[in-house]
Design a protein around this motif. Structure first.
Motif, PDB file in Angstrom:
ATOM      1  N   VAL A 139       0.833  -1.195   0.000  1.00 25.23           N
ATOM      2  CA  VAL A 139       0.000   0.000   0.000  1.00 25.23           C
ATOM      3  C   VAL A 139       0.871   1.249   0.000  1.00 25.23           C
ATOM      4  N   VAL A 140       0.561   2.192  -0.878  1.00 25.70           N
ATOM      5  CA  VAL A 140       1.228   3.493  -0.912  1.00 25.70           C
ATOM      6  C   VAL A 140       0.153   4.559  -0.732  1.00 25.70           C
ATOM      7  N   PHE A 141       0.261   5.358   0.329  1.00 34.49           N
ATOM      8  CA  PHE A 141      -0.741   6.378   0.620  1.00 34.49           C
ATOM      9  C   PHE A 141      -0.544   7.583  -0.282  1.00 34.49           C
ATOM     10  N   ARG A 142      -1.601   7.962  -0.980  1.00 35.93           N
ATOM     11  CA  ARG A 142      -1.522   9.080  -1.922  1.00 35.93           C
ATOM     12  C   ARG A 142      -1.681  10.433  -1.236  1.00 35.93           C
ATOM     13  N   ASN A 143      -2.140  10.438   0.004  1.00 36.31           N
ATOM     14  CA  ASN A 143      -2.249  11.689   0.744  1.00 36.31           C
ATOM     15  C   ASN A 143      -2.129  11.399   2.226  1.00 36.31           C
ATOM     16  N   GLY A 160      -4.196   3.851  -1.540  1.00 39.06           N
ATOM     17  CA  GLY A 160      -5.308   4.708  -1.173  1.00 39.06           C
ATOM     18  C   GLY A 160      -4.862   5.763  -0.191  1.00 39.06           C
ATOM     19  N   PRO A 161      -5.805   6.497   0.368  1.00 38.63           N
ATOM     20  CA  PRO A 161      -5.439   7.563   1.311  1.00 38.63           C
ATOM     21  C   PRO A 161      -5.012   7.002   2.645  1.00 38.63           C
ATOM     22  N   GLU A 162      -4.292   7.820   3.389  1.00 40.75           N
ATOM     23  CA  GLU A 162      -3.920   7.473   4.748  1.00 40.75           C
ATOM     24  C   GLU A 162      -5.185   7.176   5.539  1.00 40.75           C
ATOM     25  N   PRO A 163      -5.158   6.183   6.450  1.00 39.52           N
ATOM     26  CA  PRO A 163      -6.370   5.871   7.219  1.00 39.52           C
ATOM     27  C   PRO A 163      -6.872   7.083   7.974  1.00 39.52           C
ATOM     28  N   THR A 164      -8.190   7.255   8.013  1.00 40.31           N
ATOM     29  CA  THR A 164      -8.782   8.398   8.706  1.00 40.31           C
ATOM     30  C   THR A 164      -8.568   8.248  10.196  1.00 40.31           C
TER      31      THR A 164
END
Length: 380
Positions: A298-302, A372-376
């Motif tokens: 997983v690579v976080f896009r933000n 996807g995005p960093e976990p909320t």
């Protein structure tokens, strides 16, 4: 004197390490926003190719072949920037390299060369920038790391160099502020980023090294850097994981020692055999012009944390984000490494040469491994 920074479209930006990873992502994004660029790196062919690419977008880009470890080269970069554009508004010290291996196993000449690039390169660039920017003002942005605050094993000298960068940057900031110079001095501290970092590092391990998760996309770091170019910022973490690790190291250093001892040796070792040990960028540049190596997980896009931290009115949100990421890191299950391909990446971001072949064995990414995005984060 409080620095008054220009909008990026009105700036002349000097960028070291411009042909790879975070530097390359920053160059492209700065060009898209209208900045005029002075691109510094050791690889002349890559520099000229990048300058041509950006010029086709309407960007004025000046390539300057230079080694940050050589003081005269950094002075020449500054001089050429002033001669071409009349001044410098932002200077970004980005170039860096790492070594994977136990401290006692790494040759002393390699230790010294790493420091020459990572630390002395920042010193040379920063002081050249101060000399040319002291009157008109601007931003000096130095790339530290999450390991500026928390050392990791197997990258001991890299950690030491980033600690040194932090100390130098903090001291420089105080001196320019006391002298009343209109300069903003920023330290950027990224978490692990999917760049050519591993491919460029010298490896002493018995296997191919890897970065421990969570991993962020290089554009997350590039956006943080460009924020600091427009808004005076003391320091800025890239990724909630970086802030979480720094905070944990500050409040519970001995606990972090134990966690690092238990996890960081295995998490920095992949299941792949080591590549040719002569292939690295410690002394000579590599031929690639790539932002990403292609991390197989997983690579976080933000980053929720970094997005909040760049907005002054959302400081509490940033703090909650950092705590939430820390909780997520501590609770998440460890996943096996090297189980996903990089077929999802754009062509210009895929691994080069043998690395492509190594990853092509699998052609589909399981749904839970899609970037996807960093976990909320959840506020405590």
């Amino acid at each position: 004197m409080k620095p008054q920074l220009k909008r990026l479209r009105d700036q002349v930006v000097v960028l070291t390490g411009a042909t790879s990873g975070i530097g390359l992502a920053t160059a492209r994004r700065a060009a898209d926003r209208g900045a005029r660029l002075v691109l510094a790196a050791r690889n002349e062919d890559a520099l000229r190719q990048l300058a041509f690419e950006l010029s086709r977008k309407g960007c004025e880009a000046l390539p300057v072949v230079a080694d940050v470890g050589i003081e005269e080269d950094m002075r020449r970069v500054a001089t050429e920037a002033v001669n071409r554009f009349g001044g410098i508004d932002t200077w970004i010290n980005n170039a860096g390299v790492s070594i994977f291996g136990r401290l006692e196993e790494v040759a002393m000449e390699d230790h010294r060369q790493l420091f020459q690039t990572n630390f002395w390169g920042v010193v040379h660039g920063s002081l050249a920038a101060v000399e040319h920017m002291r009157q008109q003002g601007g931003a000096i942005i130095n790339l530290g790391s999450e390991v500026s605050d928390r050392a990791v094993p197997l990258q001991g000298m890299y950690s030491a160099s980033k600690h040194a960068v932090k100390g130098f940057t903090d001291a420089l900031r105080m001196e320019v502020e006391e002298a009343g110079l209109p300069l903003s001095v920023t330290l950027i501290k990224p978490a692990a980023i999917d760049t050519m970092f591993v491919a460029h590092a010298k490896n002493y391990l018995e296997v191919e090294p890897q970065l421990p998760p969570p991993i962020y996309a290089p554009e997350v770091a590039a956006d943080a850097i460009l924020h600091a170019a427009e808004f005076p910022t003391r320091d800025l973490f890239v990724g909630g994981a970086a802030k979480a690790i720094s905070s944990a190291a500050h409040f519970a250093p001995r606990m972090m020692d134990r966690i690092m001892e238990r996890m960081m040796f295995s998490q920095q070792k992949s299941s792949m055999p080591p590549r040719d040990r002569s292939v690295h960028s410690l002394y000579k540049p590599r031929a690639d012009l790539q932002e990403r190596q292609g991390y197989p997980g997983v690579v976080f896009r933000n980053s929720v944390y970094t997005s909040a931290a760049t907005r002054p009115k959302t400081t509490l949100t940033a703090a909650a984000a950092g705590l939430g990421v820390l909780a997520w890191l501590m609770m998440r299950e460890r996943r096996p490494a090297n189980r996903a391909p990089v077929a999802h990446l754009p062509a210009d971001q895929r691994p080069a040469g043998a690395l492509v072949a190594e990853y092509r064995a699998t052609e589909h990414r399981p749904p839970d491994m899609r970037p996807g995005p960093e976990p909320t984060p959840v506020a405590p």
